[in-house]
Design a protein around this motif. Structure first.
Motif, PDB file in Angstrom:
ATOM      1  N   CYS A 240     -13.948  10.775  13.250  1.00 49.52           N
ATOM      2  CA  CYS A 240     -14.058   9.745  14.167  1.00 49.52           C
ATOM      3  C   CYS A 240     -12.900   9.157  14.866  1.00 49.52           C
ATOM      4  O   CYS A 240     -12.816   9.160  16.137  1.00 49.52           O
ATOM      5  CB  CYS A 240     -15.013   8.520  13.447  1.00 49.52           C
ATOM      6  SG  CYS A 240     -16.714   9.216  12.980  1.00 49.52           S
ATOM      7  N   HIS A 241     -11.970   8.858  13.995  1.00 60.20           N
ATOM      8  CA  HIS A 241     -10.701   8.065  14.718  1.00 60.20           C
ATOM      9  C   HIS A 241      -9.621   8.787  15.266  1.00 60.20           C
ATOM     10  O   HIS A 241      -8.462   8.755  15.832  1.00 60.20           O
ATOM     11  CB  HIS A 241     -10.115   7.190  13.828  1.00 60.20           C
ATOM     12  CG  HIS A 241     -11.102   5.997  13.564  1.00 60.20           C
ATOM     13  ND1 HIS A 241     -11.367   4.921  14.401  1.00 60.20           N
ATOM     14  CD2 HIS A 241     -12.003   5.630  12.539  1.00 60.20           C
ATOM     15  CE1 HIS A 241     -12.137   3.973  14.071  1.00 60.20           C
ATOM     16  NE2 HIS A 241     -12.774   4.510  12.794  1.00 60.20           N
ATOM     17  N   GLY A 242      -9.824  10.309  14.976  1.00 70.24           N
ATOM     18  CA  GLY A 242      -8.750  11.369  15.405  1.00 70.24           C
ATOM     19  C   GLY A 242      -7.689  11.726  14.296  1.00 70.24           C
ATOM     20  O   GLY A 242      -7.513  10.846  13.506  1.00 70.24           O
ATOM     21  N   ASP A 243      -7.415  12.674  14.319  1.00 66.90           N
ATOM     22  CA  ASP A 243      -6.222  13.375  13.384  1.00 66.90           C
ATOM     23  C   ASP A 243      -4.792  12.468  13.560  1.00 66.90           C
ATOM     24  O   ASP A 243      -4.176  12.166  12.562  1.00 66.90           O
ATOM     25  CB  ASP A 243      -5.697  14.592  13.792  1.00 66.90           C
ATOM     26  CG  ASP A 243      -6.837  15.469  13.138  1.00 66.90           C
ATOM     27  OD1 ASP A 243      -7.528  15.430  11.931  1.00 66.90           O
ATOM     28  OD2 ASP A 243      -6.788  16.732  13.747  1.00 66.90           O
TER      29      ASP A 243
ATOM     30  N   ALA B  27      -7.304   9.215   4.582  1.00 70.19           N
ATOM     31  CA  ALA B  27      -7.714   9.575   5.971  1.00 70.19           C
ATOM     32  C   ALA B  27      -8.341  10.584   6.419  1.00 70.19           C
ATOM     33  O   ALA B  27      -8.733  10.463   7.695  1.00 70.19           O
ATOM     34  CB  ALA B  27      -6.032   9.152   6.627  1.00 70.19           C
ATOM     35  N   SER B  28      -8.364  11.620   5.616  1.00 72.70           N
ATOM     36  CA  SER B  28      -8.980  12.927   6.133  1.00 72.70           C
ATOM     37  C   SER B  28     -10.266  12.398   6.282  1.00 72.70           C
ATOM     38  O   SER B  28     -11.266  12.961   7.144  1.00 72.70           O
ATOM     39  CB  SER B  28      -8.896  13.948   5.112  1.00 72.70           C
ATOM     40  OG  SER B  28      -9.229  13.832   3.952  1.00 72.70           O
TER      41      SER B  28
ATOM     42  N   ALA C   1      -1.659   0.940   5.019  1.00 69.38           N
ATOM     43  CA  ALA C   1      -0.162   1.423   5.046  1.00 69.38           C
ATOM     44  C   ALA C   1       0.179   2.709   5.631  1.00 69.38           C
ATOM     45  O   ALA C   1       0.983   2.833   6.543  1.00 69.38           O
ATOM     46  CB  ALA C   1       0.097   1.531   3.766  1.00 69.38           C
ATOM     47  N   TYR C   2      -0.796   3.460   5.800  1.00 69.28           N
ATOM     48  CA  TYR C   2      -0.620   4.870   6.348  1.00 69.28           C
ATOM     49  C   TYR C   2      -0.858   4.756   7.937  1.00 69.28           C
ATOM     50  O   TYR C   2       0.099   5.107   8.487  1.00 69.28           O
ATOM     51  CB  TYR C   2      -1.595   5.940   5.946  1.00 69.28           C
ATOM     52  CG  TYR C   2      -1.497   7.285   6.705  1.00 69.28           C
ATOM     53  CD1 TYR C   2      -0.718   8.101   6.865  1.00 69.28           C
ATOM     54  CD2 TYR C   2      -2.883   7.692   7.285  1.00 69.28           C
ATOM     55  CE1 TYR C   2      -0.786   9.106   7.586  1.00 69.28           C
ATOM     56  CE2 TYR C   2      -3.089   8.576   8.376  1.00 69.28           C
ATOM     57  CZ  TYR C   2      -1.850   9.257   8.156  1.00 69.28           C
ATOM     58  OH  TYR C   2      -1.913  10.519   9.255  1.00 69.28           O
ATOM     59  N   TYR C   3      -1.878   4.209   8.316  1.00 68.45           N
ATOM     60  CA  TYR C   3      -2.049   4.015   9.800  1.00 68.45           C
ATOM     61  C   TYR C   3      -1.021   3.311  10.528  1.00 68.45           C
ATOM     62  O   TYR C   3      -0.715   3.602  11.645  1.00 68.45           O
ATOM     63  CB  TYR C   3      -3.383   3.660  10.157  1.00 68.45           C
ATOM     64  CG  TYR C   3      -4.674   4.567   9.987  1.00 68.45           C
ATOM     65  CD1 TYR C   3      -4.618   5.648  10.989  1.00 68.45           C
ATOM     66  CD2 TYR C   3      -5.579   4.798   8.944  1.00 68.45           C
ATOM     67  CE1 TYR C   3      -5.467   6.643  10.866  1.00 68.45           C
ATOM     68  CE2 TYR C   3      -6.306   5.752   8.893  1.00 68.45           C
ATOM     69  CZ  TYR C   3      -6.410   6.789  10.107  1.00 68.45           C
ATOM     70  OH  TYR C   3      -7.306   7.760   9.855  1.00 68.45           O
ATOM     71  N   ALA C   4      -0.602   2.415   9.676  1.00 65.37           N
ATOM     72  CA  ALA C   4       0.633   1.381  10.248  1.00 65.37           C
ATOM     73  C   ALA C   4       1.906   2.495  10.239  1.00 65.37           C
ATOM     74  O   ALA C   4       2.813   1.789  11.430  1.00 65.37           O
ATOM     75  CB  ALA C   4       0.849   0.255   9.351  1.00 65.37           C
TER      76      ALA C   4
ATOM     77  N   GLY D 110       0.964  -1.143   0.049  1.00 63.82           N
ATOM     78  CA  GLY D 110       0.144  -0.078  -0.068  1.00 63.82           C
ATOM     79  C   GLY D 110       0.978   1.217   0.058  1.00 63.82           C
ATOM     80  O   GLY D 110       2.062   1.273   0.403  1.00 63.82           O
ATOM     81  N   ASP D 111       0.478   2.199  -0.447  1.00 59.87           N
ATOM     82  CA  ASP D 111       0.924   3.610  -0.712  1.00 59.87           C
ATOM     83  C   ASP D 111       0.328   4.519   0.582  1.00 59.87           C
ATOM     84  O   ASP D 111      -0.647   4.873   0.497  1.00 59.87           O
ATOM     85  CB  ASP D 111       0.554   4.397  -2.155  1.00 59.87           C
ATOM     86  CG  ASP D 111       1.315   5.547  -2.231  1.00 59.87           C
ATOM     87  OD1 ASP D 111       1.806   6.107  -1.101  1.00 59.87           O
ATOM     88  OD2 ASP D 111       1.304   6.010  -3.250  1.00 59.87           O
ATOM     89  N   ALA D 112       1.312   4.791   1.497  1.00 62.97           N
ATOM     90  CA  ALA D 112       1.242   5.250   2.872  1.00 62.97           C
ATOM     91  C   ALA D 112       0.884   6.894   2.628  1.00 62.97           C
ATOM     92  O   ALA D 112       0.002   7.494   3.106  1.00 62.97           O
ATOM     93  CB  ALA D 112       2.225   5.280   3.780  1.00 62.97           C
ATOM     94  N   ALA D 113       1.776   7.593   1.445  1.00 59.20           N
ATOM     95  CA  ALA D 113       1.311   9.047   1.112  1.00 59.20           C
ATOM     96  C   ALA D 113      -0.118   9.186   0.820  1.00 59.20           C
ATOM     97  O   ALA D 113      -0.799  10.082   0.837  1.00 59.20           O
ATOM     98  CB  ALA D 113       2.193   9.198   0.149  1.00 59.20           C
ATOM     99  N   ARG D 114      -0.647   8.180  -0.090  1.00 58.52           N
ATOM    100  CA  ARG D 114      -1.797   8.223  -0.558  1.00 58.52           C
ATOM    101  C   ARG D 114      -2.752   7.866   0.620  1.00 58.52           C
ATOM    102  O   ARG D 114      -4.004   8.589   0.512  1.00 58.52           O
ATOM    103  CB  ARG D 114      -2.269   7.304  -1.821  1.00 58.52           C
ATOM    104  CG  ARG D 114      -3.316   7.217  -2.740  1.00 58.52           C
ATOM    105  CD  ARG D 114      -3.506   6.675  -3.852  1.00 58.52           C
ATOM    106  NE  ARG D 114      -4.916   6.701  -4.230  1.00 58.52           N
ATOM    107  CZ  ARG D 114      -5.768   6.050  -4.131  1.00 58.52           C
ATOM    108  NH1 ARG D 114      -5.638   4.797  -3.107  1.00 58.52           N
ATOM    109  NH2 ARG D 114      -7.075   6.195  -4.357  1.00 58.52           N
ATOM    110  N   GLY D 115      -2.474   6.905   1.305  1.00 59.88           N
ATOM    111  CA  GLY D 115      -3.201   6.689   2.467  1.00 59.88           C
ATOM    112  C   GLY D 115      -3.824   8.062   3.427  1.00 59.88           C
ATOM    113  O   GLY D 115      -4.454   8.027   3.656  1.00 59.88           O
ATOM    114  N   ALA D 116      -2.602   8.733   3.418  1.00 54.87           N
ATOM    115  CA  ALA D 116      -2.783   9.767   4.361  1.00 54.87           C
ATOM    116  C   ALA D 116      -3.687  10.716   4.026  1.00 54.87           C
ATOM    117  O   ALA D 116      -4.602  11.590   4.608  1.00 54.87           O
ATOM    118  CB  ALA D 116      -1.299  10.743   4.330  1.00 54.87           C
ATOM    119  N   GLU D 117      -3.858  11.219   2.383  1.00 55.31           N
ATOM    120  CA  GLU D 117      -4.828  11.878   1.819  1.00 55.31           C
ATOM    121  C   GLU D 117      -6.301  11.178   2.030  1.00 55.31           C
ATOM    122  O   GLU D 117      -7.297  11.943   2.668  1.00 55.31           O
ATOM    123  CB  GLU D 117      -4.611  11.934   0.451  1.00 55.31           C
ATOM    124  CG  GLU D 117      -3.432  12.808   0.145  1.00 55.31           C
ATOM    125  CD  GLU D 117      -2.971  12.740  -1.367  1.00 55.31           C
ATOM    126  OE1 GLU D 117      -3.918  12.487  -2.162  1.00 55.31           O
ATOM    127  OE2 GLU D 117      -1.868  12.924  -1.747  1.00 55.31           O
TER     128      GLU D 117
END
Ligand code: HEC
Length: 103
Positions: A40-43, A34-35, A95-98, A25-32
């Motif tokens: 609900c789950h917090g910043d 995740a907004s 991938a981002y949350y990991a 997974g692409d964590a950078a894309r996941g970060a986008e």
């Protein structure tokens, strides 16, 4: 001669390992993406007393949970928020949350 073969073998292993991480997974894309989850789950992904923490969750575990909500194998409020996610979205989010520090 043997040392050289060993070096080449080690490089191949490293290359394969790097490729494996990318396929996950692409964590950078996941970060986008995740907004949409932060409300609900917090910043920081740490949740609160009513919300499960996502930060630091193993990516494979996280992606499986999202897939289970989407398929209906897992039920809950969360099931309303996975309908638009593709398999790639789920892998990127996981991938981002990991990468975030857990509690
Ligand atoms: C409207 C609030 C809300 C939003 C938005 C939301 N979630 Fe959730 N999430 C919850 C709740 C509440 C739970 C607890 C289980 C349940 O009730 O469904 C949960 C559970 C989860 C779980 C399972 C946690 C565990 O430990 O089993 C994961 C993974 C998860 N959410 C990921 C996400 C991701 C990724 C997003 C963004 C795409 C997201 N959530 C958006 C409310 C939300």
């Amino acid at each position: 001669m043997l040392t050289k073969k060993l070096l080449i073998a080690m490089m191949l292993v490293l290359l394969l390992a790097a490729g494996g991480v990318q396929a996950g997974g692409d964590a950078a894309r996941g970060a986008e993406l995740a907004s949409d989850c932060a409300a609900c789950h917090g910043d920081d992904g740490k949740g609160d007393q009513d919300m499960p923490a996502l930060a630091g969750m193993d990516a494979a575990v996280h992606a499986k949970k999202l897939a289970d909500y989407k398929s209906g194998a897992a039920e809950g409020e969360m099931a309303d928020y996975v309908g638009d996610l593709s398999e790639q979205d789920m892998n990127d989010l996981a991938a981002y949350y990991a990468t975030l520090p857990g509690n």
